[in-house]
Design a protein around this motif. Structure first.
Motif, short mmCIF file in Angstrom:
data_model
loop_
_atom_site.label_atom_id
_atom_site.label_comp_id
_atom_site.label_asym_id
_atom_site.label_seq_id
_atom_site.Cartn_x
_atom_site.Cartn_y
_atom_site.Cartn_z
N TRP A 88 4.40 3.44 24.79
CA TRP A 88 3.14 2.80 24.15
C TRP A 88 3.72 1.46 23.46
O TRP A 88 3.02 0.05 23.76
N ASP B 147 7.85 0.74 18.68
CA ASP B 147 7.82 1.72 17.34
C ASP B 147 6.82 2.73 17.65
O ASP B 147 6.45 3.77 16.63
N VAL B 148 6.14 2.93 18.73
CA VAL B 148 5.35 4.20 19.00
C VAL B 148 5.88 4.98 20.23
O VAL B 148 5.37 4.43 21.51
N SER C 81 6.41 7.44 23.15
CA SER C 81 5.23 8.18 23.57
C SER C 81 5.60 8.78 25.08
O SER C 81 6.67 8.28 25.80
N SER D 227 -6.65 7.79 18.73
CA SER D 227 -5.75 7.68 17.75
C SER D 227 -4.79 6.77 18.05
O SER D 227 -3.81 6.50 16.98
N LEU D 228 -4.44 6.34 19.03
CA LEU D 228 -3.37 5.37 19.51
C LEU D 228 -3.68 4.19 18.93
O LEU D 228 -4.71 3.77 18.79
N PRO D 229 -2.69 3.10 18.44
CA PRO D 229 -2.80 2.01 17.70
C PRO D 229 -3.35 1.05 18.92
O PRO D 229 -2.23 0.15 19.65
N PHE D 230 -4.69 0.98 19.38
CA PHE D 230 -4.86 0.27 20.43
C PHE D 230 -5.89 -0.81 19.93
O PHE D 230 -6.88 -0.79 19.20
N ASP D 231 -5.28 -2.25 20.49
CA ASP D 231 -6.36 -3.30 19.99
C ASP D 231 -6.88 -3.99 21.43
O ASP D 231 -6.06 -4.42 22.30
N GLU E 170 -6.19 -7.26 22.43
CA GLU E 170 -4.93 -7.55 23.21
C GLU E 170 -4.74 -7.14 24.54
O GLU E 170 -4.48 -7.96 25.52
N ARG F 20 3.79 10.20 20.74
CA ARG F 20 2.40 10.27 21.16
C ARG F 20 2.48 10.82 22.66
O ARG F 20 3.49 10.53 23.39
N THR G 26 0.32 9.51 26.36
CA THR G 26 -0.58 8.46 27.08
C THR G 26 -0.66 9.17 28.58
O THR G 26 0.00 10.13 28.97
#
Lengths: 468, 468
Positions: free
Chosen positions: B187, B190-191, B193, B267-271, B274, B396, B398
């Motif tokens: 991901w 720093d994440v 997965s 809960s994934l840091p998804f923008d 972006e 995480r 995906t």
């Protein structure tokens, strides 16, 4: 007494030799490399018109290729003025390998003369030269019974890009009571006919751009706009399930053919299986409630002329395309205003277009109006009488589904248009092995000779009338 | 005591030099002219595996390009057997002018190593070599804790045309308790997965031929079938207004993601902005009721990958096209059988197709099933523990929207698949300036080192389980 038929028969061979000479000039207006040949064709014609006796013969220059103009006044200054429209440029010859005979080496075989341009449209110009000679000799005249004007265009096969401007610039010199268009055909060798309507046209280029790159359909598919799908959805909604164009307002103003005309169309000796074979198609299809001939002659249409987007051709590519495109043209009929049709289509597209993509519309020019001639127009009746004298059988009416510069002529000059053309359906216009049926062309020349007498007998004021 | 991290740190520079050597070989499987380079790449890898200590190293020939197979038995005959899948062939490099550095002259800049194939997929193979060395040295072992098998394919970037046959032929030697796929990403830096699902795919070529020639749209338009319109009508009906695929039966059997997984995805840091920028798209769109990530990961789709017919490109042509074509692909998810989807699509198309034209359908192969790993599969849990030891943060899950040979592997071997990959989203896979983030790759190597211990601790029977 020498008749029109006598003169035409006596002159036919010499006339044919002259036409063959002209046909050797490859006056393809679509090929810039052949621009000089189009000019040579114009000069050849100008010389021929001068030796035929026209006192005024001019090359009319345009920013593109030249037209030829000629004028021969009647002795009577009140005689009707007839303007003949035709063209001297020709279509390309590709695919050359499909020509049984080289396109610019004219050859007579049986009743036919084969050459590029013989049917479309040099044969028709020659037909008028022979017709005029017969008109003068058989009538013992030193000038035609009507004031005769000839306008022979040089860019018709390239979409007449400079013709409207030329018409506008020369409107006064082109003033007339009737236009005789000689660039169309007849129903059949034994069924002479004239055209009383052409459809108009608008041509639209449609581009839908969603982004600047194609995307991987695995990584992005399902979550971003697919412009190919979006364009398919638009084009897929262009017609309803009855084959009617689904654009609201599209049919506003449409003038339907009269019951009389529908009956005349229905009475033509029409073989749908033959028509389908000619159309390389297995089934007829289209708008419910209309016959095949009515569909192509009298009904407005929307056609997808082409579409493309994403991966085209063989193989597979897993992408969401960046953009998609279509060419769509609309044929329109009497009563439809190009500008209004355009507005209706644009409003509908604004409604259909997805958000998040750029829809761009580009129309080719302003569009072309439909052309029509009333069944009871005196000039049309005069033409039918002239043709019936020449052919010896009743003359029928048809329309054409296509569009041409005739609409510009009608708009610029504001007089009735009639169509004297001698091309048969198997003439191969715009195709290999183009040909003219010589006996029909000679009867066309006789018709022209009679037409000038018929129009003179009506008088200018009557000739100008749209209706009886 | 020497730790896995110590060994990886100590060996990193030398390891990088070795990888750079391999990356200089342009092993593009898509270019027949480079077939020799793919073979050279396979031979280079075989030599590297031998010097790493693998007692068995073989080139596995196919009718196309060779795969590399290696095996290193654990001392304990009952230890789990892990099969690593990766590939040594690479994508083409076009457009070459967009590469800042030449693709086959690897260069380290900052934390990144730039070269074609470094992310996809040679870097992952190298990651396992380094991980294995750390596993052995830190554990003071002369053999890995699990029986390790490596299968490194040579035609993955060309659609793995000979891979299913190879799997079938070598099924016994490939027998294992778990497959570790190393050809995917994480991901973010720093994440960390892992992937737990890939979509499957079917690819369809659709041709609709109405006749053998284009027709003049003036002469025939409105009365004959327009295949471009017909194809647009079909493609335009592929989705309903909610963005769902409108083919009856298409969704039969679909296994929706569990509430637990939907929560994990959410809960994934998804923008989204972006993501859209990355997709070069202005708006998200797709099936109603699902988020963007769910749409690309968990939902089946139908995408028009391309369409064409009639006049394409600039200019205008007034034709009714003879034929029209489309490429359509379907992404499918767990529970969908490719053969049943195909049947449903064919039945629907038979219903949509107009009469009077020939509709031809050609499917690419049999289609690819979706792949999925249960959240509670013990092997997945083991992988997460190994990675958490290496990365020091929670791991995480995906999915990926794409499809690959993993489905063939799962079908052939019938064991759980887990995905240990260290590629970051900006790695430029299949694009210019492909790169690997070296620290992430080194943590990936540590993860691999720990994974063999984690799996050995579970025992073979547990490792094989789909569910806890």
């Amino acid at each position: 007494m020498t008749t029109v038929a006598d003169v035409v028969a006596a002159q036919a061979d010499q006339w044919l030799d002259q036409l063959v000479e002209w046909l050797r000039i490859p006056s393809q207006s679509g090929d810039p490399a052949l621009a000089g040949e189009v000019r040579r064709s114009a000069e050849w014609l100008a010389a021929a018109l001068r030796s035929a006796g026209f006192p005024t013969v001019e090359l009319w220059e345009t920013p593109g290729l030249p037209s030829v103009y000629a004028e021969w006044p009647a002795d009577d200054p009140d005689a009707p003025v007839a303007l003949v429209y035709a063209h001297h440029d020709v279509q390309p010859v590709e695919p050359l390998e499909q020509w049984v005979r080289p396109p610019y080496e004219p050859r007579v075989e049986g009743d036919r003369l084969y050459a590029r341009g013989v049917a479309d449209d040099k044969g028709h110009v020659a037909m008028h030269l022979l017709g005029l000679r017969a008109h003068l000799e058989a009538g013992g005249r030193s000038a035609p019974a009507v004031t005769l004007k000839l306008l022979v265009e040089g860019e018709e096969e390239s979409g007449s890009p400079h013709f409207p401007a030329l018409l506008a610039a020369q409107r006064e010199r082109l003033a007339c009571d009737v236009v005789v268009v000689s660039d169309t055909g007849m129903w059949a060798e034994d069924v002479p006919s004239t055209v009383i309507g052409l459809r108009g046209m608008l041509y639209l280029h449609l581009d839908l751009v969603a982004r600047d790159v194609d995307l991987h359909s695995g990584s992005f598919g399902g979550a971003v706009l697919n412009p190919a799908t979006a364009v398919a959805r638009i084009l897929g909604r262009l017609h309803d399930d009855d084959g009617r164009v689904a654009v609201p307002g599209f049919y506003d103003g449409v003038v339907d053919p009269s019951d009389e005309e529908r009956a005349l169309i229905a009475s033509l000796p029409f073989d749908e299986q033959e028509w389908l074979a000619n159309a390389h198609s297995r089934v007829a299809s289209g708008e419910a409630g209309w016959t095949t001939l009515e569909r192509v002659w009298c009904r407005p249409t929307a056609e997808v002329n082409g579409f493309w987007g994403g991966h085209v051709g063989a193989g597979s590519k897993t992408i969401v395309p960046r953009e998609a495109h279509a060419h769509v043209s609309f044929r329109i009929v009497a009563g439809q205003e190009p500008a209004k049709v355009r507005e209706a289509v644009e409003a509908w597209l604004a409604d259909c277009a997805p958000s998040g993509a750029q829809l761009s519309l580009e129309w080719e020019g302003d569009g072309v109006r439909a052309c029509s001639t009333s069944l009871d127009a005196p000039a049309l009746q005069a033409l039918h009488r002239a043709m019936e004298t020449a052919f010896g059988v009743p003359v029928r009416v048809t329309r054409e589904g296509g569009s041409g510069p005739e609409a510009d002529i009608q708009e610029a000059l504001g007089v009735p248009l009639v169509y004297l053309g001698a091309t048969l359906p198997d003439a191969g216009c715009h195709a290999p092995n183009e040909n003219a049926h010589i006996p029909t062309l000679l009867k066309g020349a006789q018709s022209a000779a009679h037409l000038w007498d018929e129009l003179a007998a009506l008088g200018a004021e009557t000739v100008r009338r749209e209706h009886a």
